[in-house]
Motif scaffolding. Sequence first.
Motif, mmCIF file in Angstrom:
data_model
loop_
_atom_site.group_PDB
_atom_site.id
_atom_site.type_symbol
_atom_site.label_atom_id
_atom_site.label_comp_id
_atom_site.label_asym_id
_atom_site.label_seq_id
_atom_site.Cartn_x
_atom_site.Cartn_y
_atom_site.Cartn_z
ATOM 1 N N LEU A 293 -2.571 -1.349 -2.602
ATOM 2 C CA LEU A 293 -3.507 -1.559 -1.505
ATOM 3 C C LEU A 293 -4.734 -2.333 -1.977
ATOM 4 O O LEU A 293 -5.786 -1.763 -2.255
ATOM 5 N N GLU A 294 -4.593 -3.624 -2.112
ATOM 6 C CA GLU A 294 -5.700 -4.548 -2.386
ATOM 7 C C GLU A 294 -6.663 -4.059 -3.460
ATOM 8 O O GLU A 294 -7.871 -3.988 -3.256
ATOM 9 N N HIS B 251 -10.255 7.677 1.907
ATOM 10 C CA HIS B 251 -11.394 7.344 1.055
ATOM 11 C C HIS B 251 -11.240 5.984 0.364
ATOM 12 O O HIS B 251 -12.215 5.434 -0.149
ATOM 13 N N LEU B 252 -10.051 5.444 0.348
ATOM 14 C CA LEU B 252 -9.829 4.143 -0.287
ATOM 15 C C LEU B 252 -10.319 2.975 0.560
ATOM 16 O O LEU B 252 -10.537 1.879 0.043
ATOM 17 N N LEU B 253 -10.466 3.180 1.843
ATOM 18 C CA LEU B 253 -10.652 2.061 2.759
ATOM 19 C C LEU B 253 -12.084 1.558 2.863
ATOM 20 O O LEU B 253 -12.302 0.393 3.174
ATOM 21 N N GLY B 254 -13.061 2.432 2.619
ATOM 22 C CA GLY B 254 -14.432 2.014 2.831
ATOM 23 C C GLY B 254 -14.616 1.611 4.286
ATOM 24 O O GLY B 254 -14.189 2.295 5.202
ATOM 25 N N ALA C 225 1.833 -8.441 2.561
ATOM 26 C CA ALA C 225 1.612 -8.376 4.001
ATOM 27 C C ALA C 225 0.203 -7.866 4.260
ATOM 28 O O ALA C 225 -0.438 -7.280 3.379
ATOM 29 N N GLU C 226 -0.265 -8.071 5.469
ATOM 30 C CA GLU C 226 -1.577 -7.559 5.864
ATOM 31 C C GLU C 226 -1.408 -6.217 6.567
ATOM 32 O O GLU C 226 -0.538 -6.057 7.425
ATOM 33 N N GLY C 227 -2.240 -5.256 6.192
ATOM 34 C CA GLY C 227 -2.245 -3.966 6.851
ATOM 35 C C GLY C 227 -3.484 -3.830 7.714
ATOM 36 O O GLY C 227 -4.587 -4.186 7.290
ATOM 37 N N VAL C 228 -3.321 -3.344 8.930
ATOM 38 C CA VAL C 228 -4.426 -3.154 9.867
ATOM 39 C C VAL C 228 -4.692 -1.659 10.010
ATOM 40 O O VAL C 228 -3.778 -0.888 10.330
ATOM 41 N N VAL C 229 -5.916 -1.248 9.765
ATOM 42 C CA VAL C 229 -6.262 0.170 9.865
ATOM 43 C C VAL C 229 -6.273 0.577 11.332
ATOM 44 O O VAL C 229 -7.034 0.047 12.134
#
Length: 232
Positions: free
Chosen positions: A48-49, A67-70, A86-90
């Motif tokens: 994850l990036e 907690h990883l996403l900020g 690929a792109e992931g959208v929250v």
Amino acid sequence: MRRGWTRRRLLVGALGVPALLSGCASPLAEQALGTPAQDIAATGIAALEGRGVAVAFDAEHVLTCAHLLGGSGRLRLTRGDGRSEAEGVVLARSRRMDLAVLRVPRGFLAPVLRAADRPREGETVWAAGVPQLGAGIARGHVEAPDAEMPGFGRGFTARMPALMGYSGGPVVDAEGRLLGLTSALPDPGAAGALALLTGADLDGLTRRDRRIFALAIHRAEAEALHLLSLTG
């Protein structure tokens, strides 16, 4: 069930140091060969990036630690075999546990087989992650099959040499079935300070019996379904 961990905890992979999670010496799928995690590492999870790991939930959604996403709403994911991005959208973040749901292109990852039963005390388990230094696969055993960590949810603890970069990643049983998601270190000690100073999880590299907390997959699954129902 142990309580009182809140002040002493350190989130696995949540140090804000991208270099810690920039990748392994070889693709995670290669490191997992010959272990029960080999199938899930190849097509069921993604880096994850530079933050941690996401695990396939169904054909177009992945689960990871909130907690990883900020403040990010979109992140780049790299499949465990390193062959696809690929792109992931929250889509949603839980207020009850350390969990977030992201949408990914259909078919990017293969949904993983989830364990029907809870782990047993002493059961051998494997975890997967993407540290900069050290192995991407860790083997250990379940310590407490039922544990709760404030702010993270309910799951289990295990003893294993998991490193920063495993956060959000899978913990599987001997059949490769998903038991939970690595979420935190209940007893971080000086791990965070060392990592910030050196850019590497030196504490984890020297400790073979590190205790990790994993969010139980059956609880994560129920919460994910609830969150998806709210998104329409």
